[in-house]
Scaffold this active site. Structure first.
Site, PDB file in Angstrom:
ATOM      1  N   GLU A   1     -23.408  -4.761  36.899  1.00 40.75           N
ATOM      2  CA  GLU A   1     -23.450  -5.835  36.404  1.00 40.75           C
ATOM      3  C   GLU A   1     -23.816  -7.043  37.005  1.00 40.75           C
ATOM      4  OE1 GLU A   1     -22.419  -6.335  33.098  1.00 40.75           O
ATOM      5  OE2 GLU A   1     -22.010  -4.368  32.908  1.00 40.75           O
TER       6      GLU A   1
ATOM      7  N   SER B   1      27.851   4.023  -7.364  1.00 41.34           N
ATOM      8  CA  SER B   1      29.104   4.379  -6.841  1.00 41.34           C
ATOM      9  C   SER B   1      29.314   4.111  -5.392  1.00 41.34           C
ATOM     10  CB  SER B   1      29.290   5.844  -7.151  1.00 41.34           C
ATOM     11  OG  SER B   1      29.229   6.122  -8.376  1.00 41.34           O
TER      12      SER B   1
END
Length: 762
Positions: free
Chosen positions: A177, A456
Site C-alpha cells: 500500500e 381463559s
C-alpha cells in the site's frame, strides 16, 4: 500614466495573494483544529456487546452430554484430537476434554483452563483440571456473544494497540500500500504529480493515496472524488503527520479500515476482521493469514475469501510477493506461505443479533438507565440472562410444531405465527424469548408487542380473588354453572357459554377451573366484583390498563406474552412479584464493573392463597383441559398450567410452570383470522415439546404454615374421610375447611344410622 496603472495592478495582485494566503491559513487552521480534536478525543463509536449467561460447570449439575456439545458448538469451540488451544475440545462418549477461553467476568478474570468433565446419565459426574488432576468445584465457559447494539451505519470493530499488530501485517501493508510510509510527510510527491498529470489529461480524479491519506479519507472525509476534497485530504494528511508519530497513525489505520460485511454489520479494523475471517485474535495470525487481511484492503467485496476464494488467494500471494521483493520475508517463508490454504473459517462467528427478539428486550430494559448514544458508542459489555439451551429448545419447538399444526388443520403454509417467553420460575430471569417463527427476523416482536385477548388465562386471577376470602371460598366450594344473562345499561345482554355448550349445575371450584368453565367463572367473578379482579391482575404485575366489563372475566382484554409471563411469574414464585429481567450486569469497555441488576422481590399475595391457586392449576394439568400434557411430560412433574382460547378460535395460549421454569406460549395469525385450535390443541403442544427437551424439575411448592388438609366429598363439597367413595384430600387455609359432614363421612347422622342398622343385622 502607464507607471501609475502598473502600480495599481501590482498592488491589486499583492492584495489578492495576501487574501489568498489568509484564506489558506484560516482553512489550514480549521483543519488543524479538526484533526487534533477528533484524533485526540474518542475516535470511534464502539457498539455495546450483548452476552448470554455463562454456563457454569460443577460436579453434580443437571446437564446432558449433548447439551454441553450444543453449548460448545454455539461458542464456536473447535473439535480437536488433542485439544491444546483455548476454544477447543474433544468428546469421547460421555467424557469431555475442554480448553476454555480466558474471559473477564463481572467478578473475576478466569484464565484458560484445561478441564476434564465426565457424565453419568443426565448429570455431570466429575470435573477436574487435566494439568493437576485436582477436582474443580466450579468453572465457567465464556458466554456466547448473542448480538450488539451498533452505532450509525452498524460499524463494528475490536480495537487493537500498535504492539498487538503482527509485524508481518505491518510489513505487508507497507509493501503493497505505501512503501514510503516511514519516510514521507503524509503524501507522496511522485504519486501526487502523477495524479495531477492524469487530471490535466482529462483522466479524472485519481487515487494514489498514502496510508495517511487513506486514513484521512476514511476517518474525516466523504468518499466523493473532487479536487477540493483531494486538496483537503492532502492538507489534513500533512497536519496528521506533523502532530503524530508514524506508529500512532498506523494504529489508527489498523482500527479504522473497512474489511468486510456481515449482513447489516460493517466489519472495520484488523482486530475484528481477524475474528471474522479466522476466529482468532489478531496477535495469533500467521504470515499467510496476515497477508490475506492486507490484501482485503483494496476491496473487501471483490476479494472476499468466502465468496471469491480464487481472487482472494491471488491477492494474498501478490502481497507475499511484494513482501519478498523488499526482503521483508525470506524465500523459504514466501514459498511456505504461498502454499498455505486461505485458512478462513467456513462460518463467521456470530456478531449481529443471533437472537434479535431477546436482544430487543435487553435494549428496551437498558434504555431505562442509559442514553441511546451511550449504548451505541461506549463499548459497554452487557451480560444477560439468556440461556442458549432453553432458547434453542423454544425455537425448535415453535417452528417445528407450527409447521405440523398447519398440516394437521390444513391451514395455509406459513400462516401461523407464535411467540414464547421462558423465565426462571423463582428469580424472574428471562431465559428465552422467541418473537415469531422466523427466529432471526429483526422486525415485529410478538413476544413483546403482540397484544392479544388472553382468554381463559385470566381465570386463575378470578379464582385467586375468591380464595383470598377463605371464609367464603375454598377449593371445594360449589359454584353455580347454570345459564347466565348479564344485563348492563347501554349494552347488549351478555350470555356466556361453556366451550362444550353444556351447563354443569353445581361444580366444585377446583373443577370449574380445571375444566375452564366460563359460566361458573363469570358468576364467581361478578359476585367478587370485576374491578376487584382486575385490580388483582395489576397486583400480580400487569401494568396495562384493563377494562372492567363482565367479559373481562373471561379474558377479553389483550396482553402480550411477556405481560402474561409477568402475571404468572407471581403465581410461580409463591405470591412474590418478581419483575422479569433480562440483564445481570453491565461492564465498561475496559472491563470495569458499571452496574448490577439484582433480584427484586415484593410479596403481593399471601402464601396460603398462592399455594391454593398452584394446587388448582396442577389439577388443570392432572385432570382438566391440559391433561394431554402427559403425552409430553411425566405426571410426576406435577406441572401447574392453564390453557387459553379466544372467541372463534383465533388465539391459542398456554401458560405453565415447573419447579424451575415458567413458560408462556401463544399461537395465532397476524391477520387475526381463526386458527381452528384451542389452547390445548395448539400452544400446549409447543409448550410440552419444548419443556421435554429441558428436563424440568418437578413442582413441589412448600406448604405454608397456615395450610391444612381435609378429605372432601366432591359431590356435596362437605367433609368426608378417606373411606368415602370418590373422596379427595384438599388443602385449606386453616379453619376454612367445611365443618358439616357429608353423608358418607364419619360422624354424619346418615353414616351413624347406617352403621347402627349394620350392627343389628350382623
Amino acid at each position: 500614466m502607464t507607471h501609475f496603472r502598473n502600480f495599481f495592478t501590482r498592488k491589486r495582485v499583492r492584495l489578492m495573494l495576501l487574501s489568498l494566503a489568509l484564506l489558506l491559513s484560516g482553512f489550514a487552521l480549521y483543519l488543524d483544529i479538526t484533526v487534533r480534536m477528533h484524533f485526540e478525543g474518542k475516535r470511534w463509536a464502539m457498539p455495546a456487546r450483548v452476552y448470554a449467561r455463562p454456563l457454569e460447570l460443577y460436579p453434580g449439575m443437571k446437564l446432558r452430554p449433548e447439551q454441553l456439545s450444543l453449548e460448545l458448538a454455539m461458542l464456536d469451540y473447535r473439535v480437536a484430537a488433542d485439544p491444546r488451544e483455548p476454544g477447543s475440545y474433544r468428546r469421547q462418549g460421555d467424557e469431555f476434554t475442554i480448553v476454555t477461553r480466558p474471559f473477564k467476568f463481572w467478578d473475576e478474570a478466569q484464565p484458560a483452563l484445561t478441564l476434564q468433565a465426565d457424565f453419568s446419565g443426565t448429570h455431570m459426574d466429575t470435573l477436574t483440571r487435566q494439568d493437576t488432576g485436582k477436582p474443580v468445584t466450579l468453572a465457567r465457559l465464556d458466554p456466547v456473544l448473542i448480538g450488539g447494539i451498533y452505532p450509525a451505519h452498524n460499524e463494528d470493530r475490536v480495537l487493537v494497540r500498535f504492539d498487538e499488530i503482527p509485524p508481518h501485517l505491518v510489513k505487508g501493508l507497507i509493501a503493497i500500500e505505501d512503501r514510503q510510509f516511514y519516510s514521507h510527510h503524509g503524501f507522496s510527491a511522485r504519486g501526487t504529480a502523477r495524479a495531477l498529470v492524469t487530471i490535466v489529461r482529462g483522466g479524472g480524479i485519481q487515487g494514489g493515496s498514502t496510508l495517511t491519506q487513506q486514513l484521512v479519507k476514511n476517518f474525516f472525509l466523504t468518499p466523493e472524488r473532487t479536487l477540493r476534497r483531494k486538496f483537503t485530504e492532502l492538507l489534513m494528511a500533512m497536519l496528521l503527520e506533523l502532530h503524530y508519530a508514524k506508529d500512532e497513525i498506523l494504529e489508527a489505520y489498523a482500527n479504522e479500515i473497512y474489511l468486510g460485511q456481515d449482513g447489516n454489520r460493517a466489519i472495520h479494523g484488523f482486530g475484528l476482521a481477524s475474528h471474522f475471517y479466522f476466529d482468532r485474535p489478531l496477535s495469533r495470525l500467521d504470515l499467510p493469514q496476515a497477508a490475506l487481511l492486507v490484501g482485503l484492503v483494496k476491496g473487501p467485496s471483490s476479494y472476499d475469501p468466502r465468496r471469491q476464494p480464487a481472487r482472494a488467494l491471488a491477492r494474498r500471494n501478490l502481497v507475499l510477493q511484494e513482501m519478498r521483493k523488499l526482503d521483508f520475508i525470506t524465500q523459504a517463508q514466501y514459498v511456505a506461505a504461498r502454499a498455505a490454504p486461505l485458512g478462513v473459517v467456513e462460518k463467521a462467528p456470530e456478531g449481529t443479533s443471533r437472537y434479535p427478539a431477546f436482544v430487543e428486550l435487553v435494549h428496551r430494559q437498558l434504555r431505562r438507565d442509559y442514553r441511546e448514544d451511550d449504548l451505541r458508542s461506549e463499548g459497554l459489555q452487557i451480560f444477560t440472562t439468556l440461556d442458549p439451551l432453553a432458547q434453542t429448545s423454544a425455537e425448535r419447538a415453535l417452528t417445528g410444531r407450527l409447521t405440523q399444526l398447519e398440516k394437521d388443520r390444513r391451514l395455509p403454509p406459513k400462516s401461523l405465527e407464535g411467540a414464547i417467553v421462558i423465565s426462571h420460575s423463582q428469580n424472574g430471569e428471562v431465559q428465552a424469548l422467541v418473537g415469531g417463527r422466523n427466529t432471526r427476523f429483526e422486525g415485529f416482536n410478538r413476544a413483546l408487542d403482540a397484544a392479544r385477548p388472553i382468554g381463559s388465562l385470566i381465570k386463575p386471577v378470578v379464582y385467586l380473588t375468591a380464595l383470598e376470602r377463605p371464609g367464603s371460598y375454598t377449593l371445594a366450594t360449589l359454584l353455580d354453572d347454570s345459564p347466565l344473562v348479564w344485563k348492563s345499561r347501554g349494552t347488549d345482554d351478555w350470555k356466556p357459554e361453556n366451550y362444550d355448550k353444556e351447563f354443569h349445575g353445581q361444580v366444585p371450584l377446583r373443577v370449574a377451573l380445571a375444566n375452564s368453565y366460563n359460566v361458573s367463572t363469570a358468576r364467581l367473578g361478578l359476585a367478587l366484583g370485576v374491578r376487584q379482579v382486575m385490580d388483582k391482575a395489576h397486583r400480580l404485575g400487569v401494568e396495562r390498563d384493563l377494562q372492567t366489563f363482565a367479559s373481562s372475566l373471561l379474558g377479553a382484554d389483550s396482553l402480550s406474552p411477556l405481560e402474561v409471563a409477568q402475571m404468572y411469574q407471581t403465581f410461580a414464585s409463591g405470591g412474590f412479584r418478581v419483575p422479569l429481567r433480562a440483564i445481570r450486569e453491565v461492564m465498561m469497555a475496559d472491563g470495569q464493573p458499571l452496574q448490577r441488576y439484582p433480584l427484586s422481590v415484593e410479596q403481593v399475595i399471601e402464601p396460603g392463597p398462592a399455594y391454593l391457586v398452584t394446587q388448582a392449576l396442577q389439577t388443570v394439568v392432572q385432570e382438566g383441559t391440559a391433561d394431554a400434557l402427559k403425552h409430553y411430560l411425566s405426571p410426576d412433574l406435577r406441572i401447574a398450567g392453564k390453557t387459553g382460547t379466544t372467541n372463534d378460535l383465533r388465539d391459542s395460549w398456554f401458560a405453565g410452570y415447573t419447579g424451575d421454569r415458567l413458560a408462556v406460549v401463544w399461537i395465532g395469525r397476524d391477520d387475526n383470522q381463526p386458527i381452528q385450535m384451542t389452547g390445548a390443541g395448539g400452544a400446549m403442544t409447543v409448550w410440552g415439546e419444548m419443556m421435554a427437551r429441558l428436563d424440568p424439575d418437578p413442582l413441589i411448592p412448600p406448604v405454608p404454615e397456615n395450610i391444612e388438609s381435609a378429605w372432601i366429598d366432591p359431590a356435596t363439597g362437605l367433609r368426608a374421610d378417606a373411606s368415602c367413595a370418590g373422596a379427595i384430600e384438599l388443602p385449606f387455609i386453616r379453619g376454612s375447611a367445611p365443618t358439616e359432614t357429608a353423608p358418607c363421612g364419619a360422624g354424619s347422622p346418615v353414616r351413624t344410622i347406617k352403621s347402627w342398622f349394620e350392627r343389628i343385622f350382623e
